[in-house]
Motif scaffolding. Sequence first.
Motif, PDB file in Angstrom:
ATOM      1  N   GLU A  37      14.295 -36.745 -21.759  1.00  0.00           N
ATOM      2  CA  GLU A  37      13.840 -36.906 -20.372  1.00  0.00           C
ATOM      3  C   GLU A  37      13.351 -38.330 -20.119  1.00  0.00           C
ATOM      4  O   GLU A  37      13.625 -38.915 -19.070  1.00  0.00           O
ATOM      5  N   ILE A  38      12.637 -38.898 -21.064  1.00  0.00           N
ATOM      6  CA  ILE A  38      12.147 -40.274 -20.930  1.00  0.00           C
ATOM      7  C   ILE A  38      13.327 -41.240 -20.823  1.00  0.00           C
ATOM      8  O   ILE A  38      13.358 -42.114 -19.948  1.00  0.00           O
ATOM      9  N   ILE A  39      14.311 -41.068 -21.684  1.00  0.00           N
ATOM     10  CA  ILE A  39      15.474 -41.962 -21.693  1.00  0.00           C
ATOM     11  C   ILE A  39      16.288 -41.811 -20.412  1.00  0.00           C
ATOM     12  O   ILE A  39      16.714 -42.813 -19.819  1.00  0.00           O
ATOM     13  N   LYS A  40      16.505 -40.575 -19.970  1.00  0.00           N
ATOM     14  CA  LYS A  40      17.270 -40.364 -18.734  1.00  0.00           C
ATOM     15  C   LYS A  40      16.577 -41.038 -17.555  1.00  0.00           C
ATOM     16  O   LYS A  40      17.232 -41.668 -16.716  1.00  0.00           O
ATOM     17  N   SER A  41      15.268 -40.940 -17.503  1.00  0.00           N
ATOM     18  CA  SER A  41      14.509 -41.555 -16.420  1.00  0.00           C
ATOM     19  C   SER A  41      14.515 -43.081 -16.536  1.00  0.00           C
ATOM     20  O   SER A  41      14.735 -43.795 -15.560  1.00  0.00           O
ATOM     21  N   ARG A  42      14.282 -43.586 -17.728  1.00  0.00           N
ATOM     22  CA  ARG A  42      14.178 -45.025 -17.954  1.00  0.00           C
ATOM     23  C   ARG A  42      15.498 -45.757 -17.692  1.00  0.00           C
ATOM     24  O   ARG A  42      15.518 -46.846 -17.125  1.00  0.00           O
ATOM     25  N   TYR A  43      16.608 -45.141 -18.113  1.00  0.00           N
ATOM     26  CA  TYR A  43      17.903 -45.817 -18.024  1.00  0.00           C
ATOM     27  C   TYR A  43      18.812 -45.269 -16.926  1.00  0.00           C
ATOM     28  O   TYR A  43      19.918 -45.759 -16.741  1.00  0.00           O
ATOM     29  N   GLY A  44      18.362 -44.249 -16.211  1.00  0.00           N
ATOM     30  CA  GLY A  44      19.137 -43.715 -15.096  1.00  0.00           C
ATOM     31  C   GLY A  44      20.446 -43.074 -15.517  1.00  0.00           C
ATOM     32  O   GLY A  44      21.454 -43.238 -14.839  1.00  0.00           O
ATOM     33  N   VAL A  45      20.428 -42.357 -16.641  1.00  0.00           N
ATOM     34  CA  VAL A  45      21.634 -41.673 -17.109  1.00  0.00           C
ATOM     35  C   VAL A  45      21.438 -40.165 -16.993  1.00  0.00           C
ATOM     36  O   VAL A  45      20.312 -39.669 -17.009  1.00  0.00           O
ATOM     37  N   SER A  46      22.536 -39.446 -16.859  1.00  0.00           N
ATOM     38  CA  SER A  46      22.491 -37.986 -16.773  1.00  0.00           C
ATOM     39  C   SER A  46      22.464 -37.391 -18.186  1.00  0.00           C
ATOM     40  O   SER A  46      22.693 -38.093 -19.174  1.00  0.00           O
ATOM     41  N   SER A  47      22.227 -36.089 -18.248  1.00  0.00           N
ATOM     42  CA  SER A  47      22.255 -35.387 -19.536  1.00  0.00           C
ATOM     43  C   SER A  47      23.619 -35.520 -20.198  1.00  0.00           C
ATOM     44  O   SER A  47      23.717 -35.761 -21.402  1.00  0.00           O
ATOM     45  N   ALA A  48      24.685 -35.370 -19.399  1.00  0.00           N
ATOM     46  CA  ALA A  48      26.041 -35.469 -19.941  1.00  0.00           C
ATOM     47  C   ALA A  48      26.314 -36.872 -20.467  1.00  0.00           C
ATOM     48  O   ALA A  48      26.910 -37.041 -21.539  1.00  0.00           O
ATOM     49  N   GLN A  49      25.876 -37.887 -19.736  1.00  0.00           N
ATOM     50  CA  GLN A  49      26.074 -39.268 -20.193  1.00  0.00           C
ATOM     51  C   GLN A  49      25.326 -39.507 -21.499  1.00  0.00           C
ATOM     52  O   GLN A  49      25.852 -40.124 -22.421  1.00  0.00           O
ATOM     53  N   LEU A  50      24.093 -39.004 -21.567  1.00  0.00           N
ATOM     54  CA  LEU A  50      23.300 -39.192 -22.775  1.00  0.00           C
ATOM     55  C   LEU A  50      23.956 -38.495 -23.963  1.00  0.00           C
ATOM     56  O   LEU A  50      24.015 -39.055 -25.058  1.00  0.00           O
ATOM     57  N   GLN A  51      24.471 -37.292 -23.767  1.00  0.00           N
ATOM     58  CA  GLN A  51      25.145 -36.585 -24.852  1.00  0.00           C
ATOM     59  C   GLN A  51      26.380 -37.357 -25.314  1.00  0.00           C
ATOM     60  O   GLN A  51      26.653 -37.435 -26.517  1.00  0.00           O
ATOM     61  N   ASN A  52      27.126 -37.941 -24.382  1.00  0.00           N
ATOM     62  CA  ASN A  52      28.291 -38.744 -24.751  1.00  0.00           C
ATOM     63  C   ASN A  52      27.879 -39.985 -25.543  1.00  0.00           C
ATOM     64  O   ASN A  52      28.541 -40.364 -26.504  1.00  0.00           O
ATOM     65  N   ILE A  53      26.794 -40.614 -25.142  1.00  0.00           N
ATOM     66  CA  ILE A  53      26.296 -41.790 -25.857  1.00  0.00           C
ATOM     67  C   ILE A  53      25.863 -41.402 -27.262  1.00  0.00           C
ATOM     68  O   ILE A  53      26.170 -42.101 -28.240  1.00  0.00           O
ATOM     69  N   LEU A  54      25.168 -40.279 -27.389  1.00  0.00           N
ATOM     70  CA  LEU A  54      24.737 -39.820 -28.706  1.00  0.00           C
ATOM     71  C   LEU A  54      25.929 -39.525 -29.608  1.00  0.00           C
ATOM     72  O   LEU A  54      25.952 -39.904 -30.781  1.00  0.00           O
TER      73      LEU A  54
END
Length: 96
Positions: free
Chosen positions: A64-81
Motif C-alpha cells: 500500500e505504501i509503494i502503490k501510494s508513493r509511486y502511483g502504481v496499481s496492484s497489477a502493476q506492482l505484481q508485474n514489477i515484482l
Amino acid sequence: MKIKLPIICLFFSVSAHSLPAAEFDVGIKDASSVIAMSDGRKKVIFNALVTLQDGGYGKSQSEEIIKSRYGVSSAQLQNILMEGYQKDWLSEKDGY
C-alpha cells in the motif's frame, strides 16, 4: 487478459522459477504501462518494496505504501515484482 505469475514471498531469497504459479487477472492497460515503464523506475519500485519489508513492514502494508508513493496499481506492482524476481534484482540490491 489472464497471465501466470509466480507467487512471491519477499521474506526469503528464492528463485521465482522454483515457486508455483498463480493466475492473476491483469488488465491490458496495467500490463502495457509496466512494459512502457523504464527498467530503472521498476528497479526503484522493486527495491523500495524490498527495503520496506526488510525493515519490518508487512506485505500488505508495504505494498500500500509503494502503490501510494509511486502511483502504481496492484497489477502493476505484481508485474514489477515478477520481473524483479525473474531478473534477479535482489542480487543487484545486495551487491552480489
